[in-house]
Write an enzyme that holds these catalytic residues in place. Structure first.
Site, PDB file in Angstrom:
ATOM      1  N   TYR A 313       0.754  -1.059   0.029  1.00 11.64           N
ATOM      2  CA  TYR A 313       0.010   0.275   0.108  1.00 11.64           C
ATOM      3  C   TYR A 313       0.793   1.214  -0.099  1.00 11.64           C
ATOM      4  O   TYR A 313       0.188   2.478   0.051  1.00 11.64           O
ATOM      5  CB  TYR A 313      -0.955   0.072   1.330  1.00 11.64           C
ATOM      6  CG  TYR A 313      -1.550  -1.181   1.721  1.00 11.64           C
ATOM      7  CD1 TYR A 313      -2.432  -1.803   0.890  1.00 11.64           C
ATOM      8  CD2 TYR A 313      -1.301  -1.708   2.820  1.00 11.64           C
ATOM      9  CE1 TYR A 313      -2.981  -2.967   1.105  1.00 11.64           C
ATOM     10  CE2 TYR A 313      -2.198  -2.931   3.341  1.00 11.64           C
ATOM     11  CZ  TYR A 313      -3.188  -3.392   2.340  1.00 11.64           C
ATOM     12  OH  TYR A 313      -3.733  -4.513   2.642  1.00 11.64           O
ATOM     13  N   CYS A 341      15.719 -10.321  -2.404  1.00 14.57           N
ATOM     14  CA  CYS A 341      16.009 -10.206  -3.706  1.00 14.57           C
ATOM     15  C   CYS A 341      14.866  -9.517  -4.522  1.00 14.57           C
ATOM     16  O   CYS A 341      14.340 -10.066  -5.495  1.00 14.57           O
ATOM     17  CB  CYS A 341      16.406 -11.558  -4.479  1.00 14.57           C
ATOM     18  SG  CYS A 341      17.128 -11.601  -6.263  1.00 14.57           S
ATOM     19  N   TYR A 377      -2.098  -6.449  10.443  1.00 16.79           N
ATOM     20  CA  TYR A 377      -1.636  -6.673   8.894  1.00 16.79           C
ATOM     21  C   TYR A 377      -0.063  -6.653   8.764  1.00 16.79           C
ATOM     22  O   TYR A 377       0.417  -6.369   7.827  1.00 16.79           O
ATOM     23  CB  TYR A 377      -2.547  -5.780   8.253  1.00 16.79           C
ATOM     24  CG  TYR A 377      -3.903  -5.898   8.456  1.00 16.79           C
ATOM     25  CD1 TYR A 377      -4.558  -6.755   8.336  1.00 16.79           C
ATOM     26  CD2 TYR A 377      -4.594  -4.803   9.225  1.00 16.79           C
ATOM     27  CE1 TYR A 377      -6.055  -6.933   8.422  1.00 16.79           C
ATOM     28  CE2 TYR A 377      -5.846  -4.872   9.516  1.00 16.79           C
ATOM     29  CZ  TYR A 377      -6.627  -5.620   9.140  1.00 16.79           C
ATOM     30  OH  TYR A 377      -8.044  -5.874   9.581  1.00 16.79           O
TER      31      TYR A 377
END
Length: 422
Positions: A313, A341, A377
């Site tokens: 986000y 990576c 979250y």
């Protein structure tokens, strides 16, 4: 009324525990959760009849256990979350329902658990009524209504309107009532949640839509849920919502519905982020400091496999530095990145993947970075990307740091994989 938080760029402790001591005990990276902060947020919502925790924000069973002991009920959105609630001691037979399954679909395992444990259901699709009625005719259900509009801090967290998959479209209520009648199902609850983050203009619209939906369903409604989405400040210029005003809007709605129906109507709220976000901290060690053109990078041993919100986000998290040695440190504009990576493995980025700088004290390899307001979250979306081991979780309770999830191992990583014979 809650006061805006103050975010410092250096710290030595989380709760009552020294960060350096916890590093010695648990290694890095690790998540720490301050239980006192969670308790304070629970106390802020005591005006509501029921506080129902949306465990998708942070689902560790130790957190669920402590919330249960505080009198909080729980929401589950999957079979796994039902199992977590049961493991944490929630009793589905409790009144009001201590566990409610809220979803837009039944998968086979979730439906089995709902039947086995008689779990209360908040349906988000008309088909769920038929599927529940075939197994448990005569049940009571709640309906989650999509009022036709939404709101959120990101389009990805907007849970209302025609672009959202969530809830029963507001014009489909009559169809749902006919389906319920065929199975002897009674609609006793109404739920509305339009997204993460809110303001009073949208809230007034939601309250009006809830009242209209309740009138359409009728006197069987005994509970309404305000849903979740209560924001918390992630930056110094952000403030808490006025909880008194928030409650009064919903209380007035509940009272009008109750007066119309001639019986009491319970008012629930379903916070996730609000209860746990500010309690959480991700602690990581600086493993490299290097200049890349005009950018100074602090590279740490945590990546977006540990905290995905920035890459998903462009989410902002306050950041502080823990120095191994005390002393005044000049501040610099720095970029905080991880070991993965992926070029997107940057904690200081804006939505769209644009790298941003943060003003932080000078630090060296071996010092520590703390990503703050990281309880919601965060670990809940952790992964094994790059075959990284998921990190430990630590609960800070009564001045003691308690391990509530150990660090994964190579054996954990590959436990469900097999090499078939040739």
């Amino acid at each position: 009324m809650l006061t805006a938080p103050v975010f410092e760029t250096t710290r030595t402790s989380i709760g009552q525990c020294s960060v350096l001591d916890m590093v010695q005990q648990f290694g890095t990276p690790f998540y720490a959760y301050d239980l006192e902060t969670i308790r304070a947020r629970v106390n802020d919502l005591q005006a509501f009849d029921t506080i129902r925790y949306a465990q998708k924000a942070l689902s560790n069973i130790a957190i669920l256990d402590r919330l249960r002991r505080m009198g909080v009920q729980v929401d589950a959105v999957s079979a796994g979350e039902i199992e977590r609630a049961l493991r944490a001691g929630f009793d589905p037979a409790q009144d009001p329902h201590s566990v409610v399954y809220t979803a837009d679909v039944f998968d086979a395992e979730a439906l089995r658990l709902v039947q086995e444990h008689n779990i209360a259901v908040n349906v988000g699709s008309p088909d769920m009524i038929d599927q529940l009625g075939e197994l448990l005719p005569g049940s009571n259900v709640a309906m989650r209504i999509n009022p036709g509009f939404g709101h959120g801090h990101s389009q990805k967290t907007n849970t209302g309107g025609p672009q959202s998959k969530h809830g029963i479209w507001h014009t489909a209520i009559d169809d749902c009532l006919r389906r319920a009648d065929r199975h002897g199902i009674t609609v006793t609850g109404m739920h509305m949640h339009i997204g993460s983050g809110t303001d009073f203009e949208h809230l007034s619209q939601v309250c009006g839509a809830m009242e209209a939906a309740c009138e359409q369903v009728g006197r069987t409604v005994t509970t309404i849920s305000a849903g979740g989405g209560l924001p918390v400040p992630y930056q110094a210029d952000q403030e808490y919502i006025d909880l008194n005003q928030y409650y009064e809007l919903w209380h007035a709605t509940r009272k009008r519905v109750a007066d119309s129906f001639g019986h009491e109507v319970r008012l629930e709220i379903e916070p996730g982020r609000f209860l746990v976000a500010e309690a959480g901290y991700l602690v990581a060690e600086i493993r490299a400091v290097k200049e890349m053109g005009d950018n100074l990078f602090y590279l740490v041993d945590a990546g977006f496999n540990d905290l995905a919100r920035p890459i998903l986000y462009g989410a902002y998290h306050p950041i502080s530095i823990v120095h191994r040695q005390p002393g005044n440190r000049q501040e610099h504009d720095v970029v905080i990145g991880g070991p993965l990576c992926e070029s997107g493995d940057i904690f200081t980025q804006q939505e769209g993947g644009f790298v941003a700088k943060r003003r932080l004290p000078a630090a060296n390899v071996g010092d520590y970075v703390v990503l703050e307001v990281a309880g919601a979250y965060a670990y809940a979306m952790a992964s094994n990307y790059n075959s990284r081991y998921r990190c430990p979780e630590v609960l800070i309770e009564d001045g003691t740091a308690k391990l509530i999830r150990r660090r994964e191992t190579a054996a954990d990583l590959m436990a469900q994989e097999t090499i078939p014979s040739i």
